[in-house]
Design a protein around this motif. Structure first.
Motif, PDB file in Angstrom:
ATOM      1  N   GLY A   1      35.577  30.496  41.907  1.00  0.00           N
ATOM      2  CA  GLY A   1      35.548  29.721  41.061  1.00  0.00           C
ATOM      3  C   GLY A   1      35.875  29.029  42.035  1.00  0.00           C
ATOM      4  N   ILE A   2      37.379  29.624  41.720  1.00  0.00           N
ATOM      5  CA  ILE A   2      38.451  28.975  42.918  1.00  0.00           C
ATOM      6  C   ILE A   2      38.345  28.770  43.736  1.00  0.00           C
ATOM      7  N   GLN A   3      37.724  28.949  44.690  1.00  0.00           N
ATOM      8  CA  GLN A   3      37.128  29.427  45.784  1.00  0.00           C
ATOM      9  C   GLN A   3      36.735  27.709  46.526  1.00  0.00           C
ATOM     10  N   GLN A   4      35.684  27.595  45.311  1.00  0.00           N
ATOM     11  CA  GLN A   4      34.187  26.284  45.256  1.00  0.00           C
ATOM     12  C   GLN A   4      35.430  24.649  45.460  1.00  0.00           C
ATOM     13  N   GLY A   5      36.298  25.431  44.197  1.00  0.00           N
ATOM     14  CA  GLY A   5      37.732  23.735  43.326  1.00  0.00           C
ATOM     15  C   GLY A   5      36.995  24.111  42.075  1.00  0.00           C
TER      16      GLY A   5
ATOM     17  N   GLN B   1      43.935  30.106  37.672  1.00  0.00           N
ATOM     18  CA  GLN B   1      43.606  30.941  37.063  1.00  0.00           C
ATOM     19  C   GLN B   1      44.849  31.734  36.480  1.00  0.00           C
ATOM     20  N   GLU B   2      44.587  32.585  35.337  1.00  0.00           N
ATOM     21  CA  GLU B   2      46.768  33.283  34.783  1.00  0.00           C
ATOM     22  C   GLU B   2      45.615  34.694  34.655  1.00  0.00           C
ATOM     23  N   ASN B   3      46.161  35.356  34.600  1.00  0.00           N
ATOM     24  CA  ASN B   3      45.797  36.948  34.297  1.00  0.00           C
ATOM     25  C   ASN B   3      46.882  37.614  34.348  1.00  0.00           C
ATOM     26  N   PRO B   4      47.384  39.179  34.050  1.00  0.00           N
ATOM     27  CA  PRO B   4      48.804  40.017  35.043  1.00  0.00           C
ATOM     28  C   PRO B   4      48.745  40.377  36.041  1.00  0.00           C
ATOM     29  N   VAL B   5      49.465  40.678  37.082  1.00  0.00           N
ATOM     30  CA  VAL B   5      50.469  40.417  38.451  1.00  0.00           C
ATOM     31  C   VAL B   5      48.587  41.909  38.753  1.00  0.00           C
ATOM     32  N   ASP B   6      48.792  42.939  37.713  1.00  0.00           N
ATOM     33  CA  ASP B   6      48.154  44.113  38.511  1.00  0.00           C
ATOM     34  C   ASP B   6      46.081  43.424  38.375  1.00  0.00           C
ATOM     35  N   THR B   7      46.655  42.745  37.915  1.00  0.00           N
ATOM     36  CA  THR B   7      44.712  42.364  37.899  1.00  0.00           C
ATOM     37  C   THR B   7      44.475  41.362  39.059  1.00  0.00           C
ATOM     38  N   ILE B   8      45.662  40.627  39.056  1.00  0.00           N
ATOM     39  CA  ILE B   8      45.649  39.165  40.259  1.00  0.00           C
ATOM     40  C   ILE B   8      45.294  40.082  41.641  1.00  0.00           C
ATOM     41  N   TYR B   9      45.989  41.157  41.243  1.00  0.00           N
ATOM     42  CA  TYR B   9      46.317  42.290  42.950  1.00  0.00           C
ATOM     43  C   TYR B   9      45.163  42.693  42.969  1.00  0.00           C
TER      44      TYR B   9
ATOM     45  N   THR C   1      47.498  32.408  39.161  1.00  0.00           N
ATOM     46  CA  THR C   1      48.074  32.356  40.076  1.00  0.00           C
ATOM     47  C   THR C   1      47.652  30.897  40.326  1.00  0.00           C
ATOM     48  N   THR C   2      47.596  29.700  41.137  1.00  0.00           N
ATOM     49  CA  THR C   2      46.930  28.726  41.902  1.00  0.00           C
ATOM     50  C   THR C   2      47.301  28.371  42.638  1.00  0.00           C
ATOM     51  N   LYS C   3      46.524  27.425  43.202  1.00  0.00           N
ATOM     52  CA  LYS C   3      46.052  26.604  44.487  1.00  0.00           C
ATOM     53  C   LYS C   3      47.554  25.952  44.974  1.00  0.00           C
TER      54      LYS C   3
ATOM     55  N   ARG D   1      42.368  40.293  44.055  1.00  0.00           N
ATOM     56  CA  ARG D   1      42.514  39.350  45.117  1.00  0.00           C
ATOM     57  C   ARG D   1      42.170  38.080  44.560  1.00  0.00           C
ATOM     58  N   PHE D   2      42.449  37.565  43.706  1.00  0.00           N
ATOM     59  CA  PHE D   2      42.894  36.228  43.391  1.00  0.00           C
ATOM     60  C   PHE D   2      43.790  35.949  44.237  1.00  0.00           C
ATOM     61  N   TYR D   3      44.919  36.171  44.792  1.00  0.00           N
ATOM     62  CA  TYR D   3      45.803  35.307  45.278  1.00  0.00           C
ATOM     63  C   TYR D   3      45.692  34.998  46.534  1.00  0.00           C
ATOM     64  N   GLU D   4      44.351  35.961  47.136  1.00  0.00           N
ATOM     65  CA  GLU D   4      43.975  34.687  48.230  1.00  0.00           C
ATOM     66  C   GLU D   4      43.486  34.020  48.090  1.00  0.00           C
ATOM     67  N   VAL D   5      42.481  33.401  46.836  1.00  0.00           N
ATOM     68  CA  VAL D   5      42.315  32.245  47.031  1.00  0.00           C
ATOM     69  C   VAL D   5      42.595  30.734  45.862  1.00  0.00           C
ATOM     70  N   ALA D   6      44.241  31.124  45.480  1.00  0.00           N
ATOM     71  CA  ALA D   6      44.736  30.432  44.893  1.00  0.00           C
ATOM     72  C   ALA D   6      45.670  31.529  44.853  1.00  0.00           C
TER      73      ALA D   6
END
Length: 332
Positions: free
Chosen positions: A197-201, A206-214, A151-153, A217-222
């Motif tokens: 960390g993603i939110q602040q730049g 980051q990289e993780n399995p889809v289950d963890t991304i979900y 998940t990236t910006k 909620r990393f998809y909200e900031v990346a």
């Protein structure tokens, strides 16, 4: 370091006019998944089964979302006997048994079934797990998280788009080597700090399995989810060896049975949920992309040479195990 202590037994309970022994040993289970995530659901099933199969002699109190410790600290607490259970990626245990890093080589397996066969029946891997009691922990069963993706910006259609960007990693050489081979600059962050960390730049993604991304909620900031599936990343469940040694044979069998049933639940739950999770994240604004993975595979090939330099003939033992599995269980 603060040592987490076992919670004292609960008092006797009066039931229907008589007293029933309820001196249940309360065991602490720490993990970093959020409440509502698949890891928490499997932990809840495990706790239920432990209490059932030990006839209430042991209960499990779950502490999700890193309440007690992040993943590396939880493993350290297992060694000290301050925690009884944790479940985390194999690479976290590799801090204490470096050869386990080999299991996180990129593109080692292609399917869940191949991964399950490797984790359950690889002679090499079972031999490595058998060394962990000397390190203060024991693997009971392997739960599921899935295949790691990004998940990236911004968009990440090829390794060329990784150049110049910072990616979060956890303290694991193989993950770091893989990210660097793809062109990223790596930044170590504990998983509870990744969202901010993603939110602040601090990092671009980051990289993780889809289950963890979900779940986290990393998809909200990346919001760019790129399904590279570059590393298979299941979750061995470990018990503190000091706890194990205190158990009767009957209770060991009961806890082992509970762990294996929870593992089966975890595997079925995670595999079945991926498409739904991706659809839900897309409905909330994420962009989901499935790139041509060949450029990613080619860029990651140098990691195998680094692995051989670090771990010698063990690398080829793993590759031989995996090739046998691939031959018996082809992807297509």
């Amino acid at each position: 370091m603060v040592l987490l202590r076992r919670i004292a037994p609960v008092a006797l309970l009066a039931v229907a006019g008589f007293v029933t022994p309820a001196t249940a040993d309360v065991l602490r289970f720490s993990h970093t998944d959020n409440p509502g995530g698949s890891r928490q659901a499997a932990a809840e099933l495990f706790a239920q089964k432990v209490e059932e199969y030990t006839d209430g002699r042991h209960t499990v109190r779950i502490y999700p979302a890193g309440q007690l410790a992040n993943d590396p600290k939880a493993v350290e607490q297992l060694q000290l006997g301050g925690l009884d259970f944790t479940v985390t990626a194999t690479g976290t245990y590799a801090t204490h048994l470096p050869t386990l890093n080999i299991t996180t080589m990129p593109y080692l397996v292609d399917t869940y079934e191949q991964g399950w066969e490797f984790y359950d029946n690889s002679e090499w891997l079972q031999g490595e797990f058998a060394k962990l009691p000397e390190k203060g922990m024991r693997i009971l069963a392997t739960w599921e998280a899935g295949f790691r993706s990004f998940t990236t910006k911004g968009e990440l259609a090829s390794p060329a788009e990784a150049e110049g960007h910072k990616i979060r990693v956890y303290p694991n050489d193989m993950i770091r080597w893989t990210m660097e081979a793809l062109g990223f600059q790596t930044v170590i962050l504990p998983i509870p700090e990744v969202y901010l960390g993603i939110q602040q730049g601090t990092v671009w993604g980051q990289e993780n399995p889809v289950d963890t991304i979900y779940s986290l909620r990393f998809y909200e900031v990346a919001p760019h989810i790129t399904l590279t599936r570059h590393i298979y990343s299941p979750l061995p469940l470990a018990i503190a060896e000091s706890t194990w040694q205190e158990l009767s044979e009957e209770d060991r069998d009961a806890i082992q049975r509970a762990a294996e049933e929870a593992a089966q639940f975890s595997r079925e739950t995670v595999r079945a949920a991926v498409d739904r999770q991706l659809e839900e994240m897309a409905s909330k604004g994420a962009t989901v992309a499935t790139p041509d993975v060949e450029p990613f595979r080619e860029a990651a090939e140098e990691v195998y040479a680094k692995a051989r330099e670090a771990y010698g003939e063990d690398v080829d033992k793993v590759l031989a195990d995996v090739q046998a599995i691939r031959d018996a269980m082809p992807s297509n």
